[in-house]
Design a protein around this motif. Structure first.
Motif, PDB file in Angstrom:
ATOM      1  N   GLY A 271       0.776  -1.228   0.000  1.00  0.00           N
ATOM      2  CA  GLY A 271       0.000   0.000   0.000  1.00  0.00           C
ATOM      3  C   GLY A 271       0.808   1.278   0.000  1.00  0.00           C
ATOM      4  O   GLY A 271       0.232   2.362  -0.104  1.00  0.00           O
ATOM      5  N   GLU A 272       2.131   1.191   0.100  1.00  0.00           N
ATOM      6  CA  GLU A 272       2.939   2.407   0.210  1.00  0.00           C
ATOM      7  C   GLU A 272       3.232   3.029  -1.157  1.00  0.00           C
ATOM      8  O   GLU A 272       3.189   2.366  -2.193  1.00  0.00           O
ATOM      9  N   LEU A 273       3.547   4.342  -1.092  1.00  0.00           N
ATOM     10  CA  LEU A 273       3.814   5.130  -2.301  1.00  0.00           C
ATOM     11  C   LEU A 273       5.268   5.587  -2.316  1.00  0.00           C
ATOM     12  O   LEU A 273       5.777   6.113  -1.325  1.00  0.00           O
ATOM     13  N   LEU A 274       5.916   5.412  -3.462  1.00  0.00           N
ATOM     14  CA  LEU A 274       7.302   5.837  -3.663  1.00  0.00           C
ATOM     15  C   LEU A 274       7.367   6.988  -4.652  1.00  0.00           C
ATOM     16  O   LEU A 274       6.682   6.971  -5.682  1.00  0.00           O
ATOM     17  N   TRP A 275       8.210   7.984  -4.332  1.00  0.00           N
ATOM     18  CA  TRP A 275       8.644   8.949  -5.326  1.00  0.00           C
ATOM     19  C   TRP A 275      10.013   8.493  -5.831  1.00  0.00           C
ATOM     20  O   TRP A 275      10.954   8.325  -5.045  1.00  0.00           O
ATOM     21  N   ASP A 276      10.116   8.299  -7.140  1.00  0.00           N
ATOM     22  CA  ASP A 276      11.378   7.911  -7.782  1.00  0.00           C
ATOM     23  C   ASP A 276      11.864   9.112  -8.571  1.00  0.00           C
ATOM     24  O   ASP A 276      11.354   9.407  -9.658  1.00  0.00           O
ATOM     25  N   ILE A 277      12.836   9.827  -8.011  1.00  0.00           N
ATOM     26  CA  ILE A 277      13.291  11.089  -8.599  1.00  0.00           C
ATOM     27  C   ILE A 277      14.490  10.827  -9.508  1.00  0.00           C
ATOM     28  O   ILE A 277      15.504  10.278  -9.085  1.00  0.00           O
ATOM     29  N   GLY A 278      14.385  11.268 -10.763  1.00  0.00           N
ATOM     30  CA  GLY A 278      15.419  10.975 -11.745  1.00  0.00           C
ATOM     31  C   GLY A 278      15.275   9.537 -12.202  1.00  0.00           C
ATOM     32  O   GLY A 278      16.188   8.721 -12.078  1.00  0.00           O
ATOM     33  N   GLY A 279      14.095   9.216 -12.743  1.00  0.00           N
ATOM     34  CA  GLY A 279      13.711   7.825 -12.990  1.00  0.00           C
ATOM     35  C   GLY A 279      14.629   7.048 -13.900  1.00  0.00           C
ATOM     36  O   GLY A 279      14.771   5.837 -13.736  1.00  0.00           O
ATOM     37  N   GLY A 280      15.236   7.695 -14.905  1.00  0.00           N
ATOM     38  CA  GLY A 280      16.120   6.983 -15.821  1.00  0.00           C
ATOM     39  C   GLY A 280      15.359   5.949 -16.617  1.00  0.00           C
ATOM     40  O   GLY A 280      14.598   6.267 -17.541  1.00  0.00           O
ATOM     41  N   SER A 281      15.517   4.681 -16.276  1.00  0.00           N
ATOM     42  CA  SER A 281      14.791   3.597 -16.934  1.00  0.00           C
ATOM     43  C   SER A 281      13.575   3.162 -16.132  1.00  0.00           C
ATOM     44  O   SER A 281      12.806   2.309 -16.573  1.00  0.00           O
ATOM     45  N   GLY A 282      13.443   3.695 -14.917  1.00  0.00           N
ATOM     46  CA  GLY A 282      12.311   3.352 -14.066  1.00  0.00           C
ATOM     47  C   GLY A 282      12.492   2.087 -13.256  1.00  0.00           C
ATOM     48  O   GLY A 282      11.543   1.601 -12.637  1.00  0.00           O
ATOM     49  N   SER A 283      13.714   1.555 -13.196  1.00  0.00           N
ATOM     50  CA  SER A 283      13.914   0.238 -12.573  1.00  0.00           C
ATOM     51  C   SER A 283      13.567   0.225 -11.080  1.00  0.00           C
ATOM     52  O   SER A 283      13.006  -0.756 -10.574  1.00  0.00           O
ATOM     53  N   ILE A 284      13.893   1.298 -10.366  1.00  0.00           N
ATOM     54  CA  ILE A 284      13.595   1.324  -8.925  1.00  0.00           C
ATOM     55  C   ILE A 284      12.092   1.345  -8.698  1.00  0.00           C
ATOM     56  O   ILE A 284      11.548   0.599  -7.874  1.00  0.00           O
ATOM     57  N   ALA A 285      11.379   2.185  -9.436  1.00  0.00           N
ATOM     58  CA  ALA A 285       9.926   2.270  -9.278  1.00  0.00           C
ATOM     59  C   ALA A 285       9.249   0.974  -9.698  1.00  0.00           C
ATOM     60  O   ALA A 285       8.308   0.510  -9.045  1.00  0.00           O
ATOM     61  N   HIS A 292       4.605  -5.847  -4.222  1.00  0.00           N
ATOM     62  CA  HIS A 292       3.231  -6.144  -3.793  1.00  0.00           C
ATOM     63  C   HIS A 292       2.280  -5.407  -4.713  1.00  0.00           C
ATOM     64  O   HIS A 292       2.547  -4.261  -5.120  1.00  0.00           O
ATOM     65  N   ARG A 293       1.165  -6.056  -5.050  1.00  0.00           N
ATOM     66  CA  ARG A 293       0.234  -5.470  -6.019  1.00  0.00           C
ATOM     67  C   ARG A 293      -0.343  -4.140  -5.572  1.00  0.00           C
ATOM     68  O   ARG A 293      -0.815  -3.342  -6.397  1.00  0.00           O
ATOM     69  N   SER A 294      -0.348  -3.856  -4.252  1.00  0.00           N
ATOM     70  CA  SER A 294      -0.919  -2.598  -3.770  1.00  0.00           C
ATOM     71  C   SER A 294       0.107  -1.476  -3.668  1.00  0.00           C
ATOM     72  O   SER A 294      -0.252  -0.340  -3.342  1.00  0.00           O
ATOM     73  N   CYS A 295       1.382  -1.768  -3.925  1.00  0.00           N
ATOM     74  CA  CYS A 295       2.407  -0.719  -3.889  1.00  0.00           C
ATOM     75  C   CYS A 295       2.242   0.207  -5.086  1.00  0.00           C
ATOM     76  O   CYS A 295       1.949  -0.229  -6.196  1.00  0.00           O
ATOM     77  N   ARG A 296       2.456   1.504  -4.833  1.00  0.00           N
ATOM     78  CA  ARG A 296       2.300   2.517  -5.874  1.00  0.00           C
ATOM     79  C   ARG A 296       3.591   3.315  -6.013  1.00  0.00           C
ATOM     80  O   ARG A 296       4.378   3.390  -5.079  1.00  0.00           O
ATOM     81  N   LEU A 322       2.236   2.270 -12.929  1.00  0.00           N
ATOM     82  CA  LEU A 322       3.287   3.228 -12.556  1.00  0.00           C
ATOM     83  C   LEU A 322       2.990   4.581 -13.205  1.00  0.00           C
ATOM     84  O   LEU A 322       2.820   4.681 -14.417  1.00  0.00           O
ATOM     85  N   ARG A 323       2.946   5.608 -12.379  1.00  0.00           N
ATOM     86  CA  ARG A 323       2.687   6.965 -12.887  1.00  0.00           C
ATOM     87  C   ARG A 323       4.007   7.629 -13.246  1.00  0.00           C
ATOM     88  O   ARG A 323       4.940   7.645 -12.431  1.00  0.00           O
ATOM     89  N   VAL A 324       4.094   8.153 -14.451  1.00  0.00           N
ATOM     90  CA  VAL A 324       5.312   8.818 -14.910  1.00  0.00           C
ATOM     91  C   VAL A 324       5.026  10.299 -15.068  1.00  0.00           C
ATOM     92  O   VAL A 324       4.076  10.694 -15.752  1.00  0.00           O
ATOM     93  N   VAL A 325       5.840  11.124 -14.412  1.00  0.00           N
ATOM     94  CA  VAL A 325       5.724  12.575 -14.511  1.00  0.00           C
ATOM     95  C   VAL A 325       6.942  13.092 -15.262  1.00  0.00           C
ATOM     96  O   VAL A 325       8.083  12.870 -14.851  1.00  0.00           O
ATOM     97  N   THR A 326       6.698  13.761 -16.380  1.00  0.00           N
ATOM     98  CA  THR A 326       7.792  14.314 -17.178  1.00  0.00           C
ATOM     99  C   THR A 326       8.060  15.748 -16.736  1.00  0.00           C
ATOM    100  O   THR A 326       7.199  16.617 -16.869  1.00  0.00           O
ATOM    101  N   VAL A 338       1.399  12.540  -0.997  1.00  0.00           N
ATOM    102  CA  VAL A 338       2.448  12.406   0.021  1.00  0.00           C
ATOM    103  C   VAL A 338       3.092  11.021  -0.085  1.00  0.00           C
ATOM    104  O   VAL A 338       2.401  10.003  -0.071  1.00  0.00           O
ATOM    105  N   PRO A 339       4.424  10.964  -0.176  1.00  0.00           N
ATOM    106  CA  PRO A 339       5.093   9.669  -0.330  1.00  0.00           C
ATOM    107  C   PRO A 339       5.367   9.006   1.014  1.00  0.00           C
ATOM    108  O   PRO A 339       5.468   9.659   2.052  1.00  0.00           O
ATOM    109  N   ASP A 340       5.490   7.696   0.982  1.00  0.00           N
ATOM    110  CA  ASP A 340       5.985   6.950   2.139  1.00  0.00           C
ATOM    111  C   ASP A 340       7.498   6.804   2.081  1.00  0.00           C
ATOM    112  O   ASP A 340       8.144   6.600   3.111  1.00  0.00           O
TER     113      ASP A 340
END
Length: 442
Positions: A271-285, A292-296, A322-326, A338-340
């Motif tokens: 259920g937690e939310l991550l901000w991935d700053i400087g996504g690159g390829s998006g691997s961390i996100a 877990h299916r509920s992770c955002r 996965l939401r991508v912000v350009t 608000v991120p966790d």
């Protein structure tokens, strides 16, 4: 207390398959709400006003319930209303409706909410499917594609696993077969189970995904998949640290071993939310969401080409949500939920970035930052001096040919700082903080 709202689960066998309590609730209802197919299953003795669900459904629920406040309302649902059904929506919306209809100060306790909603379940399609196939329900993965992209299924594909797919309609089996072929699971056996619980109308079709050419059948179906990975197809595990080859990238990729260590520091929970700053390829996100299916996650990437690539990687690896912000951070962070946890993989020296990420975190939130440059390392060292946490250097070497022998090739070492916000500063009275130190400490 208002008149309880009753949700009645109904199967493909309709009225004949309902127990006495469910039949009584439907006979006594002043209003009957459901899909046209479900309403058509009721006999004339259910004399209540029949109201089909509007589309889109969820935004219309509060107004529809408020319009019939004080009347005995029965809502029809397929199978078990609390399993990917309308029951969840109603349990979330009903307190809001009660507050409006009974007054703004009439907030319901949990017990009162339970008293305002009565659920009469019917066997779910999952129970029927597992019964027909002889599969233990507790050992069967369930993926719903109702209102969701078929790419969600990719994250559940593991050799030897059994997966039940809740279909969105008649076209779903062919879409599932195509995805299985594309992801290297063509040898998987598929079973399409139609009109489950409908007696003589039940129908089952079996075949291999790689050979699937069946025409579209009944829209009321479940697809059962016995996962078999094709020889030579990539093996993707269930924990962080997927092979680098699993990603499309231009070199901007947190490499496998560092990625695994980074996800361990971020410590995702359901259920937690991550901000991935400087996504690159998006691997961390991507790998955060795969835990877990509920992770955002929200991946922020300033380069449009890389942002599009993040979306492709997310779909390929089973997390199309996965939401991508350009845009560039910290400006692009405005308005995000608000991120966790926050991961910073690039742009550490951008003025205000670290401070903005830290200020956005709630108590208990985690921040992890990786860098390979001396300038960013110096910044992390200063933050570590003030806030504590863990400051580590990750060094990975790979064995490579050296002539006729084998030697080590060292990758660039990565400095990683990980900290939890509820940890107090190591020495809050020490000196005057330099630029970049969080405002809470000034």
């Amino acid at each position: 207390m208002p008149v309880p709202l009753t949700v009645v689960g109904i199967g493909a066998d309709g009225w004949a398959g309902l127990p006495g309590a469910s039949r009584a609730a439907l006979r006594e209802a002043d209003v009957l709400i459901g899909g046209p197919r479900q309403l058509a299953l009721l006999p004339e003795e259910c004399a209540g006003e029949r109201v089909p669900w509007p589309s889109p459904l969820r935004p219309a629920v509060p107004g529809l319930l408020a319009a019939h406040a004080g009347r005995r309302v029965a809502v029809l649902a397929s199978g078990d209303p609390m399993f990917h059904g309308i029951g969840r929506t109603l349990s979330e919306v009903l307190p809001e409706v009660l507050s409006v209809t009974l007054g703004t100060d009439a907030l319901r306790t949990d017990a009162q909410q339970a008293g305002a909603l009565r659920v009469l379940p019917h066997p779910s399609s999952v129970s029927y499917a597992c019964a027909r196939l002889g599969w233990p329900v507790e050992d069967t993965e369930v993926v719903t594609l109702v209102g969701r992209p078929v790419e969600r299924l990719a994250a559940a594909l593991h050799d030897g696993r059994r997966v039940l797919v809740l279909s969105a309609g008649a076209a779903t089996p062919a879409e599932v077969a195509a995805l299985l072929r594309d992801r290297g699971f063509g040898p998987s056996r598929m079973h399409v189970l139609e009109q489950l619980g409908g007696g003589e109308r039940e129908r089952r079709t079996d075949g291999l995904a790689q050979e699937w050419a069946e025409p579209a059948g009944d829209p009321l179906n479940v697809v059962a998949v016995e996962c078999r990975r094709a020889p030579g197809a990539p093996r993707l595990g269930a924990v962080p640290g997927l092979p680098d080859s699993a990603y499309e990238h231009d070199g901007q990729l947190t490499k496998r071993h560092v990625r695994a260590a980074t996800l361990a520091a971020l410590a995702p929970a359901p259920g937690e939310l991550l901000w991935d700053i400087g996504g690159g390829s998006g691997s961390i996100a991507v790998e955060w969401m795969r835990t877990h299916r509920s992770c955002r996650a929200v991946s922020v990437e300033r380069d449009p080409a890389r942002a599009e690539r993040i979306g492709r990687n997310a779909r390929a690896l089973g997390v199309p949500g996965l939401r991508v912000v350009t845009g560039g951070a910290p400006g692009a962070l405005a308005g995000l939920p608000v991120p966790d946890a926050v991961f910073i993989g690039g742009g550490l020296t951008v003025p205000g970035l670290l401070e903005s990420c830290w200020d956005a975190l709630p108590a208990g939130g985690r921040l992890v930052a990786n860098t390979v440059t001396l300038e960013s390392e110096a910044l992390l060292a200063e933050w570590y001096r003030r806030l504590g946490g863990d400051l580590v250097r990750l060094a990975v070497a790979h064995a490579v040919p050296v002539g006729g022998f084998t030697g080590w090739r060292q990758a660039m070492p990565v400095t990683q700082w990980a900290v939890t916000k509820d940890r107090p500063p190591r020495d809050p009275s020490e000196g005057v903080p330099s630029a970049g130190v969080p405002s809470a400490l000034r």
